[in-house]
Design an enzyme around this catalytic site. Structure first.
Site, PDB file in Angstrom:
ATOM      1  N   CYS A  15      -3.175 -13.821  -3.341  1.00  0.00           N
ATOM      2  CA  CYS A  15      -2.846 -14.393  -2.031  1.00  0.00           C
ATOM      3  C   CYS A  15      -3.111 -15.899  -2.008  1.00  0.00           C
ATOM      4  O   CYS A  15      -3.205 -16.493  -0.936  1.00  0.00           O
ATOM      5  CB  CYS A  15      -3.619 -13.677  -0.932  1.00  0.00           C
ATOM      6  SG  CYS A  15      -5.389 -13.699  -1.183  1.00  0.00           S
ATOM      7  N   ARG A  65       0.845  -1.201   0.000  1.00  0.00           N
ATOM      8  CA  ARG A  65       0.000   0.000   0.000  1.00  0.00           C
ATOM      9  C   ARG A  65       0.878   1.248   0.000  1.00  0.00           C
ATOM     10  O   ARG A  65       0.620   2.215  -0.724  1.00  0.00           O
ATOM     11  CB  ARG A  65      -0.909  -0.006   1.227  1.00  0.00           C
ATOM     12  CG  ARG A  65      -1.955  -1.097   1.183  1.00  0.00           C
ATOM     13  CD  ARG A  65      -3.017  -0.896   2.256  1.00  0.00           C
ATOM     14  NE  ARG A  65      -2.682  -1.516   3.509  1.00  0.00           N
ATOM     15  CZ  ARG A  65      -3.191  -2.672   3.946  1.00  0.00           C
ATOM     16  NH1 ARG A  65      -4.069  -3.331   3.211  1.00  0.00           N
ATOM     17  NH2 ARG A  65      -2.850  -3.160   5.100  1.00  0.00           N
ATOM     18  N   PHE A 119     -11.609  -4.790  -5.453  1.00  0.00           N
ATOM     19  CA  PHE A 119     -11.547  -5.628  -4.244  1.00  0.00           C
ATOM     20  C   PHE A 119     -10.905  -4.806  -3.118  1.00  0.00           C
ATOM     21  O   PHE A 119      -9.919  -5.208  -2.519  1.00  0.00           O
ATOM     22  CB  PHE A 119     -10.753  -6.916  -4.486  1.00  0.00           C
ATOM     23  CG  PHE A 119     -11.255  -7.765  -5.621  1.00  0.00           C
ATOM     24  CD1 PHE A 119     -12.289  -8.678  -5.421  1.00  0.00           C
ATOM     25  CD2 PHE A 119     -10.707  -7.658  -6.888  1.00  0.00           C
ATOM     26  CE1 PHE A 119     -12.759  -9.471  -6.474  1.00  0.00           C
ATOM     27  CE2 PHE A 119     -11.171  -8.439  -7.945  1.00  0.00           C
ATOM     28  CZ  PHE A 119     -12.187  -9.349  -7.733  1.00  0.00           C
ATOM     29  N   ASP A 170      -6.720  -6.622  -6.219  1.00  0.00           N
ATOM     30  CA  ASP A 170      -6.292  -7.476  -5.090  1.00  0.00           C
ATOM     31  C   ASP A 170      -7.412  -8.439  -4.700  1.00  0.00           C
ATOM     32  O   ASP A 170      -8.049  -8.286  -3.652  1.00  0.00           O
ATOM     33  CB  ASP A 170      -5.904  -6.585  -3.897  1.00  0.00           C
ATOM     34  CG  ASP A 170      -5.409  -7.399  -2.713  1.00  0.00           C
ATOM     35  OD1 ASP A 170      -4.938  -8.537  -2.918  1.00  0.00           O
ATOM     36  OD2 ASP A 170      -5.490  -6.896  -1.575  1.00  0.00           O
TER      37      ASP A 170
HETATM   38  N1  SAH Z   1      -6.998  -4.858  -0.865  1.00  0.00           N
HETATM   39  C1  SAH Z   1      -7.599  -5.077   0.433  1.00  0.00           C
HETATM   40  C2  SAH Z   1      -7.845  -6.547   0.744  1.00  0.00           C
HETATM   41  C3  SAH Z   1      -8.727  -7.266  -0.258  1.00  0.00           C
HETATM   42  S1  SAH Z   1      -9.410  -8.739   0.361  1.00  0.00           S
HETATM   43  C4  SAH Z   1      -6.766  -4.421   1.507  1.00  0.00           C
HETATM   44  O1  SAH Z   1      -5.695  -3.871   1.188  1.00  0.00           O
HETATM   45  O2  SAH Z   1      -7.147  -4.430   2.669  1.00  0.00           O
HETATM   46  C5  SAH Z   1     -10.512  -9.213  -0.880  1.00  0.00           C
HETATM   47  C6  SAH Z   1     -11.809  -8.436  -0.933  1.00  0.00           C
HETATM   48  O3  SAH Z   1     -12.533  -8.896  -2.067  1.00  0.00           O
HETATM   49  C7  SAH Z   1     -12.759  -8.602   0.242  1.00  0.00           C
HETATM   50  O4  SAH Z   1     -13.044  -7.355   0.771  1.00  0.00           O
HETATM   51  C8  SAH Z   1     -14.051  -9.205  -0.355  1.00  0.00           C
HETATM   52  O5  SAH Z   1     -15.240  -8.639   0.196  1.00  0.00           O
HETATM   53  C9  SAH Z   1     -13.924  -8.813  -1.788  1.00  0.00           C
HETATM   54  N2  SAH Z   1     -14.589  -9.653  -2.781  1.00  0.00           N
HETATM   55  C10 SAH Z   1     -14.553 -10.988  -2.904  1.00  0.00           C
HETATM   56  N3  SAH Z   1     -15.181 -11.387  -4.035  1.00  0.00           N
HETATM   57  C11 SAH Z   1     -15.604 -10.255  -4.657  1.00  0.00           C
HETATM   58  C12 SAH Z   1     -16.297  -9.993  -5.874  1.00  0.00           C
HETATM   59  N4  SAH Z   1     -16.652 -10.984  -6.689  1.00  0.00           N
HETATM   60  N5  SAH Z   1     -16.543  -8.714  -6.201  1.00  0.00           N
HETATM   61  C13 SAH Z   1     -16.161  -7.706  -5.388  1.00  0.00           C
HETATM   62  N6  SAH Z   1     -15.517  -7.898  -4.225  1.00  0.00           N
HETATM   63  C14 SAH Z   1     -15.229  -9.142  -3.865  1.00  0.00           C
END
Ligand code: SAH
Length: 394
Positions: free
Chosen positions: A338, A210, A226, A298
């Site tokens: 991940c 980040r 995401f 992500d």
């Molecule tokens: N980048 C973030 C972590 C991402 S974790 C950080 O830095 O904190 C992955 C995320 O993807 C979660 O919040 C989950 O709610 C979301 N997610 C999972 N499947 C999804 C989809 N199909 N569309 C949108 N969001 C999704």
């Protein structure tokens, strides 16, 4: 109790790899039957160390120590102290007061994750090797760190594979504030909720990525796919982004994200937080011909097992190609995975294919991973799960 290894199988133990599978054990020369601490011997009966024996797990023994020492409170206190010493080197609490304090095998404590949120600790007993000692570990954490409270978030799928029943969640020591809490990460505030958030409430592994994003964001239009609670969003703003659109399907996560952005004194418009499927969002931006100076991608782990790896790689490739297409020429693309099963090599190959499919050359600028509060024993490649690439899209 003890287990005796087959000839040659001592090599991984000597190399400090923490797992022993059932195929490595000579059953005729072993007397371990139940769950608990065992001595581990080589095929000639020499002592190699002590581990946690769990007949219900694929990983029959998880190594705890190479010494002839008791596995008691003093043992856990020592391991926790060593983990804390590393973090004290890494972080200045006036800048970052929250991070991963214990990273399971990475810190020599198999199955145990401890995240520090200011004065509160959140624990996950992910495997029986940690769950078995839960009260001792909680006492040891109290003694070493004197937190104001310890909250348990053992609602993780890995417990089942280890033969553990139930996914216990709740306050285990002291008091834990109800509702959202504020933490400090690299000089920025983040609003988190350890009760309802994903994992233990926050993804500490992406912290340094980040921060790395900041320098690419001056005056940029940024799309954060995401986004969860907007960790990349607020860092993009700190880097001077003109506008950041965050997409996640979790409304609760986006709410915390907007609170985070406001807490840091940035402006935030409601329309910049899109509760939406990220795949649909990519399609709709693509259809509308929109371009961004920076795109962050992500997603959650697609490959949950080796069976689904091929399917997952196809999905990653397709999504990455589409996301690359959303980057304006000369803009930047941060992409992460991940999934344990996607090795750094597979991730590189995937990105190569995605760039080809998008018809856009990429310049790789940074190949990154999890931050140093996620230490990796050199022979324990299973611990290396997070890949993050920052590239320029031509
Ligand atoms: N980048 C973030 C972590 C991402 S974790 C950080 O830095 O904190 C992955 C995320 O993807 C979660 O919040 C989950 O709610 C979301 N997610 C999972 N499947 C999804 C989809 N199909 N569309 C949108 N969001 C999704």
């Amino acid at each position: 109790m003890h287990v005796t290894l087959k000839e040659g199988r001592e090599r991984t133990v000597l190399a400090e790899h923490p797992w022993i599978f059932s195929g490595g054990i000579d059953r005729r020369k072993s007397d371990a039957a139940s769950i608990g601490v065992v001595d581990v011997r080589d095929h000639e009966g020499r002592f190699l160390g002590r581990g946690f024996h769990n007949p219900k797990s694929q990983i029959l023994v998880r190594m705890l120590t190479r010494d002839q020492e008791p596995v008691d409170k003093a043992f856990f206190i020592n391991k926790i102290r060593a983990a804390v010493a590393l973090r004290e080197t890494l972080f200045d609490r006036r800048v970052t007061d929250s991070y991963r304090l214990v990273f399971a095998e990475g810190d020599g404590l198999p199955g145990l994750v401890v995240d520090r949120y200011g004065t509160v600790l959140v624990v996950q007993f992910q495997a029986a090797a940690a769950d078995f000692f839960r009260e001792t570990i909680l006492d040891a954490l109290m003694e070493v760190l004197s937190p104001s409270g310890i909250f348990e978030r053992s609602d993780v799928g890995s417990r089942k594979a280890d033969g553990l029943t139930g996914e216990p969640v709740g306050v285990r020591r002291g008091t834990v504030p109800e509702g959202p809490m504020e933490i400090l990460e690299e000089g920025l505030r983040a609003v988190v909720n350890v009760h309802t958030g994903q994992k233990t409430g926050y993804f500490f592994d992406q912290r340094d990525n980040r921060v790395a994003l900041r320098r690419y964001c001056k005056n940029a239009q940024v799309l954060n796919l995401f986004s969860y609670t907007g960790g990349f969003t607020v860092n993009a703003l700190a880097g001077g982004a003109a506008r950041v659109i965050s997409v996640d399907r979790s409304a609760a996560a986006l709410e915390l994200g907007q609170a985070t952005v406001l807490k840091n004194g940035f402006v935030s418009r409601n329309e910049d937080w899109m509760v939406m499927d990220a795949f649909d969002a990519i399609d709709s931006f693509t259809g509308a011909g929109e371009r961004f100076n920076v795109v962050v991608l992500d997603p959650p782990a697609f490959a949950k097992g080796t069976e689904s790896l091929e399917r997952a790689l196809k999905a990653y490739t397709k999504m990455n190609a589409a996301a690359i297409g959303l980057v304006a020429p000369g803009g930047y693309f941060l992409t992460a995975s991940c999934s344990h099963h996607v090795t750094p090599e597979l991730f590189s190959n995937m990105l190569h294919l995605a760039a080809l499919r998008a018809g856009r050359p990429l310049q790789i600028l940074e190949f990154r991973g999890a931050g140093p509060d996620h230490p990796q024993p050199i022979h324990f490649r299973e611990g290396n799960y997070l890949k993050c690439v920052i590239a320029r899209v031509l």
